[in-house]
Motif scaffolding. Structure first.
Motif, PDB file in Angstrom:
ATOM      1  N   PRO A  49      33.327  62.950  46.811  1.00 40.24           N
ATOM      2  CA  PRO A  49      32.863  64.085  47.627  1.00 40.24           C
ATOM      3  C   PRO A  49      31.351  64.141  47.783  1.00 40.24           C
ATOM      4  N   LEU A  50      30.611  63.530  46.864  1.00 41.90           N
ATOM      5  CA  LEU A  50      29.152  63.552  46.915  1.00 41.90           C
ATOM      6  C   LEU A  50      28.587  62.462  47.813  1.00 41.90           C
ATOM      7  N   VAL A  51      29.301  61.341  47.929  1.00 42.46           N
ATOM      8  CA  VAL A  51      28.763  60.207  48.688  1.00 42.46           C
ATOM      9  C   VAL A  51      29.441  60.024  50.034  1.00 42.46           C
ATOM     10  N   SER A  52      30.649  60.568  50.198  1.00 46.55           N
ATOM     11  CA  SER A  52      31.364  60.451  51.473  1.00 46.55           C
ATOM     12  C   SER A  52      32.326  61.637  51.609  1.00 46.55           C
ATOM     13  N   PRO A  53      31.768  62.845  51.823  1.00 44.44           N
ATOM     14  CA  PRO A  53      32.610  64.051  51.775  1.00 44.44           C
ATOM     15  C   PRO A  53      33.716  64.098  52.819  1.00 44.44           C
ATOM     16  N   ALA A  92      14.649  39.670  37.697  1.00 45.73           N
ATOM     17  CA  ALA A  92      16.088  39.446  37.561  1.00 45.73           C
ATOM     18  C   ALA A  92      16.869  40.539  38.273  1.00 45.73           C
ATOM     19  N   PHE A  93      16.459  41.793  38.105  1.00 42.42           N
ATOM     20  CA  PHE A  93      17.157  42.869  38.792  1.00 42.42           C
ATOM     21  C   PHE A  93      17.002  42.742  40.303  1.00 42.42           C
ATOM     22  N   ALA A  94      15.828  42.346  40.761  1.00 43.29           N
ATOM     23  CA  ALA A  94      15.615  42.169  42.202  1.00 43.29           C
ATOM     24  C   ALA A  94      16.589  41.132  42.763  1.00 43.29           C
ATOM     25  N   ARG A  95      16.840  40.065  42.007  1.00 43.17           N
ATOM     26  CA  ARG A  95      17.791  39.042  42.470  1.00 43.17           C
ATOM     27  C   ARG A  95      19.210  39.609  42.514  1.00 43.17           C
ATOM     28  N   LEU A  96      19.585  40.365  41.482  1.00 44.96           N
ATOM     29  CA  LEU A  96      20.915  40.978  41.474  1.00 44.96           C
ATOM     30  C   LEU A  96      21.069  41.935  42.644  1.00 44.96           C
ATOM     31  N   ASP A  97      20.096  42.805  42.842  1.00 47.47           N
ATOM     32  CA  ASP A  97      20.167  43.777  43.923  1.00 47.47           C
ATOM     33  C   ASP A  97      20.239  43.087  45.284  1.00 47.47           C
ATOM     34  N   ALA A  98      19.469  42.023  45.452  1.00 43.46           N
ATOM     35  CA  ALA A  98      19.497  41.291  46.723  1.00 43.46           C
ATOM     36  C   ALA A  98      20.868  40.657  46.962  1.00 43.46           C
ATOM     37  N   GLU A  99      21.485  40.154  45.897  1.00 44.88           N
ATOM     38  CA  GLU A  99      22.810  39.554  46.039  1.00 44.88           C
ATOM     39  C   GLU A  99      23.844  40.612  46.429  1.00 44.88           C
ATOM     40  N   ILE A 100      23.727  41.803  45.847  1.00 45.33           N
ATOM     41  CA  ILE A 100      24.644  42.885  46.206  1.00 45.33           C
ATOM     42  C   ILE A 100      24.440  43.282  47.663  1.00 45.33           C
ATOM     43  N   ARG A 101      23.196  43.333  48.108  1.00 45.26           N
ATOM     44  CA  ARG A 101      22.915  43.741  49.496  1.00 45.26           C
ATOM     45  C   ARG A 101      23.409  42.710  50.503  1.00 45.26           C
ATOM     46  N   ARG A 102      23.583  41.461  50.070  1.00 43.45           N
ATOM     47  CA  ARG A 102      24.112  40.418  50.964  1.00 43.45           C
ATOM     48  C   ARG A 102      25.626  40.293  50.881  1.00 43.45           C
ATOM     49  N   ALA A 103      26.235  40.957  49.921  1.00 39.73           N
ATOM     50  CA  ALA A 103      27.672  40.807  49.682  1.00 39.73           C
ATOM     51  C   ALA A 103      28.474  41.417  50.832  1.00 39.73           C
ATOM     52  N   PRO A 104      29.708  40.947  51.044  1.00 42.34           N
ATOM     53  CA  PRO A 104      30.524  41.474  52.150  1.00 42.34           C
ATOM     54  C   PRO A 104      30.890  42.949  51.981  1.00 42.34           C
ATOM     55  N   PHE A 105      30.754  43.493  50.758  1.00 44.69           N
ATOM     56  CA  PHE A 105      31.062  44.909  50.541  1.00 44.69           C
ATOM     57  C   PHE A 105      29.820  45.795  50.603  1.00 44.69           C
ATOM     58  N   ALA A 106      28.657  45.226  50.951  1.00 48.10           N
ATOM     59  CA  ALA A 106      27.398  45.979  50.917  1.00 48.10           C
ATOM     60  C   ALA A 106      27.446  47.220  51.801  1.00 48.10           C
ATOM     61  N   ALA A 107      28.131  47.144  52.940  1.00 48.41           N
ATOM     62  CA  ALA A 107      28.187  48.296  53.836  1.00 48.41           C
ATOM     63  C   ALA A 107      28.996  49.447  53.249  1.00 48.41           C
ATOM     64  N   LYS A 108      29.720  49.189  52.172  1.00 51.84           N
ATOM     65  CA  LYS A 108      30.521  50.229  51.532  1.00 51.84           C
ATOM     66  C   LYS A 108      29.817  50.839  50.318  1.00 51.84           C
ATOM     67  N   ILE A 109      28.528  50.594  50.166  1.00 50.54           N
ATOM     68  CA  ILE A 109      27.734  51.199  49.095  1.00 50.54           C
ATOM     69  C   ILE A 109      26.901  52.330  49.683  1.00 50.54           C
ATOM     70  N   ALA A 110      26.834  53.443  48.976  1.00 49.86           N
ATOM     71  CA  ALA A 110      26.047  54.603  49.413  1.00 49.86           C
ATOM     72  C   ALA A 110      24.580  54.365  49.064  1.00 49.86           C
ATOM     73  N   TRP A 111      23.909  53.575  49.895  1.00 51.18           N
ATOM     74  CA  TRP A 111      22.513  53.209  49.617  1.00 51.18           C
ATOM     75  C   TRP A 111      21.585  54.414  49.655  1.00 51.18           C
ATOM     76  N   ASP A 112      21.942  55.435  50.441  1.00 49.30           N
ATOM     77  CA  ASP A 112      21.069  56.606  50.542  1.00 49.30           C
ATOM     78  C   ASP A 112      20.990  57.388  49.232  1.00 49.30           C
ATOM     79  N   ILE A 113      21.946  57.176  48.324  1.00 50.87           N
ATOM     80  CA  ILE A 113      21.957  57.896  47.049  1.00 50.87           C
ATOM     81  C   ILE A 113      20.891  57.348  46.095  1.00 50.87           C
ATOM     82  N   LEU A 114      20.572  56.060  46.196  1.00 48.24           N
ATOM     83  CA  LEU A 114      19.684  55.436  45.210  1.00 48.24           C
ATOM     84  C   LEU A 114      18.317  56.101  45.117  1.00 48.24           C
ATOM     85  N   PRO A 115      17.598  56.318  46.223  1.00 50.36           N
ATOM     86  CA  PRO A 115      16.291  56.972  46.072  1.00 50.36           C
ATOM     87  C   PRO A 115      16.394  58.401  45.571  1.00 50.36           C
ATOM     88  N   ARG A 116      17.496  59.068  45.820  1.00 52.21           N
ATOM     89  CA  ARG A 116      17.657  60.449  45.349  1.00 52.21           C
ATOM     90  C   ARG A 116      17.854  60.511  43.843  1.00 52.21           C
TER      91      ARG A 116
END
Length: 271
Positions: A49-53, A92-116
């Motif tokens: 409900p918080l990320v996709s109400p 190392a974290f930058a590499r992990l995060d970049a790999e997640i952002r390139r993954a086929p499921f990346a569009a299903k992550i609530a990226w707008d939540i991270l800066p909050r």
């Protein structure tokens, strides 16, 4: 974030707790070939409900649970803060995060939540130490915590659990000091049973994954399982009050130092 965590010492590297001692292997998602990852009921009640109400899988409320569209009365917990700036600066974290952002499921992550959530990343050590009002911590508990002293922690990733499927975490491995886990000493000081899961919630899914996306996530978790992302010295704890499980609406009630001496200053959390 500047209080509660400092750079780890470069000399005399610590020996860290292992997977044999902690509960990550026991508690991870049991991925199986061809089986998609579906958001489970606890996630659809407390997180979705918080990320996709508007998602049709949202559980707005349920009898016997205090969630209402992911929100609840204020709960105060004892947490170990994570310095987001230090994590972001880790190659190392930058590499992990970049790999997640390139993954086929990346569009299903609530990226707008991270800066909050950037200034309130944490691992919960003692959940629900009070509700509604901030806890009153007695002098005996404060002294016991201060005697524990600072300790080194290593962050590794990535992790998906067997509950709250839909949230992806990083894992904490505390140093072993004289054969003991200092987090257990903290929990004992607060009258809690020792635990063996210290998770930093980071990414949130907004939908189920299909079988191909799930296989990519499972392989990514396996590949990064033993990779250190960051080492830091834990110097203090937070008493954090929140009205949702993503601490989007959070109050920092107190900072408890893991050492004798002057109290640590209180960082301000962004609204």
């Amino acid at each position: 974030m500047s209080d509660g965590a400092g750079p780890a010492a470069r000399e005399n590297p610590a020996a860290f707790s292992s997977d044999d001692e902690l509960g990550y292997l026991r508690s991870r998602t049991p991925f199986a070939d061809g089986v998609p990852l579906t958001l489970d009921e606890p996630y659809r009640l407390a997180h979705l409900p918080l990320v996709s109400p508007a998602h049709p899988g949202v559980i707005a409320r349920k009898d016997g649970r205090f969630y209402d569209m992911g929100r609840h009365p204020t709960v105060f917990s004892l947490v170990l803060p994570i310095d987001e700036a230090a994590l972001a600066a880790s190659a190392a974290f930058a590499r992990l995060d970049a790999e997640i952002r390139r993954a086929p499921f990346a569009a299903k992550i609530a990226w707008d939540i991270l800066p909050r959530r950037a200034d309130r990343l944490h691992a919960t050590l003692c959940g629900t130490i009070s509700t509604v009002e901030a806890p009153v911590i007695d002098a005996r508990t404060r002294e016991a915590v201060s005697r524990i002293g600072s300790f080194t922690v290593e962050i590794r990733g990535l992790f998906s659990g067997n509950i709250n499927r839909g949230r992806l975490y990083l894992r904490l491995y505390p140093e072993r000091r004289d054969g003991t886990n200092p987090i257990h000493a903290i929990q004992t000081a607060f009258g809690r049973q020792p635990s063996d899961l210290y998770l930093v919630g980071l990414y949130n899914l907004v939908d189920d994954l299909d079988a191909e996306e799930t296989a990519v996530l499972a392989a990514l978790i396996e590949r990064w399982w033993n990779e250190p992302l960051l080492r830091f010295e834990a110097t203090g704890l937070w008493v954090l009050g929140a009205r949702d499980d993503l601490v989007l609406d959070a109050d920092l009630a107190e900072v408890l130092p893991l050492h004798a001496g002057p109290a640590l200053s209180m960082p301000r959390l962004r609204p």
